[in-house]
Design an enzyme around this catalytic site. Sequence first.
Site, PDB file in Angstrom:
ATOM      1  N   HIS A   1       1.859   4.553  -2.853  1.00 43.37           N
ATOM      2  CA  HIS A   1       1.956   6.002  -2.635  1.00 43.37           C
ATOM      3  C   HIS A   1       3.345   6.520  -3.026  1.00 43.37           C
ATOM      4  CE1 HIS A   1      -1.886   6.319  -0.712  1.00 43.37           C
ATOM      5  NE2 HIS A   1      -1.551   5.662   0.388  1.00 43.37           N
TER       6      HIS A   1
ATOM      7  N   HIS B   1       0.829  -1.209   0.000  1.00 43.32           N
ATOM      8  CA  HIS B   1       0.000   0.000   0.000  1.00 43.32           C
ATOM      9  C   HIS B   1       0.868   1.264   0.000  1.00 43.32           C
ATOM     10  CE1 HIS B   1      -3.594   2.420   1.051  1.00 43.32           C
ATOM     11  NE2 HIS B   1      -2.718   3.147   1.736  1.00 43.32           N
ATOM     12  N   GLU B   2       1.805   1.311   0.934  1.00 40.58           N
ATOM     13  CA  GLU B   2       2.637   2.520   1.048  1.00 40.58           C
ATOM     14  C   GLU B   2       3.582   2.670  -0.139  1.00 40.58           C
ATOM     15  OE1 GLU B   2       1.819   4.669   3.095  1.00 40.58           O
ATOM     16  OE2 GLU B   2       0.548   3.441   4.395  1.00 40.58           O
TER      17      GLU B   2
END
Length: 465
Positions: free
Chosen positions: A39, A35-36
């Site tokens: 980003h 997820h990170e």
Amino acid sequence: MESFFETLLSLPLIGPFLGVLAPFILVLAVVIFVHEYGHYIVGRWSGIHAEVFAVGFGPEIYGWDDQRGTRWKICWVPLGGYVKFKGDANAASGPDDDALEGLSAEERRATMQGAPLWARAATVAAGPIANFILTIFVVIALTLAMGAPSDRPVLGEVREGGQGFGGGLRAGDRIISVDGQPVEAFSGFMATMFEDEGAPKRVVVERPDGEGGSFEETLEFGFSRLTRVAGVESGGPADRACIIAGDVIQKINGVAVTSFVDIQEAVAAAEGSTLQLTLARDGALVETSLQPQWMETPNPATGEVTRRLLIGVSADFNIGVEPAQERVGVGQAIWTGLTAPWRIASVTFTYLGAIFSGQSDGSSLRGPLGIADMSGQAAAQGFVAFILLIASLSTAIGIMNLLPIPVLDGGHLVFFAIEGLRGEPVSARAQEGAMLVGLAALLGLLVFATSNDLPRLFGSIAAGC
């Protein structure tokens, strides 16, 4: 002689860590990192500088600085992660006005606040999208590696000790008919065998002779859901009554039961009153009592919720019969992977809709403790079950982060949408206020989900089991 790993599992502290905490931490680490990283990488491609990439919260355990000036670190609390971009005041990407003052136009462009709207929106959306991509790739890989169950009436596996093996079925058998009725599909065969549960049926099979030919054989047997307990719902009535997997329920209120249908009928007839159970356990009889309770049973295929009086045990089908697996083409595997997040999302939103409409009380929601329990169970079931759990949770995390709640990615995307309509960003003060409300809502949800987990996990301990 016990293996080294079995010895470790038997130790008071090491065993629980390896059995539950280690799988839980691994699941979260994979899902959070993906997820990170979504980003981070889209932010980098968009010209936004990342100052910190963290897996976990709190004090740093280990970290390093890369050539771009990003601090990569692992922190003590493994319940999340964050990427802190230049110009962010905190892990929630609130603006740091002091840090933005005095920056040149070029330096400001490298901040989250100074980047174009498209770059900020893409960077924020990339986290959940990365979670969906992980699910897609896992499902594609497993589908290509393992194939898919075929609905042809051909048996791929017949396990020794199961009812199918005891009835004479063998791997490779093709089911021709049951009681004279032709069988066209594996699913149809199973459905027919459970009609008039337990009654013997004439099953005609076509069996390979080992020399390239085949012959027909007629068998006579029936399938029934045994009264042996396969699993116990944590914190449910059976768990509090100290019933364990492997117990055989022999009597309910003094009346003999021979199938799971008998158990279901006895529970329904009791209408919530206390039941006296006689169990067979390790060659001895055990007496216990319990009171059925209303429990939610979400349909894993549709997400629809049914409330029924249950005692919280699952049946030991022990049929031991599996359909043949068939190889799947690349195109079909890709389609299966691409649609996997949508299927998971559909079930999730159906269940959330049931909560908001009052059809469900939300008691099936799991918090960190529940996820830890699921992780341990999946790890015990094997590699495939564990990887599928990661894939499912990855999509679940992606969906949760897209909810329009300030602090979450969905909340930031709402701010960006408002900015696009107004032509100017939402004020820092308004964002801070909204984020406090969003944080309170998330903490409330966490407390509620954890309150669901505690009875499941510690009900039997409280009962003295």
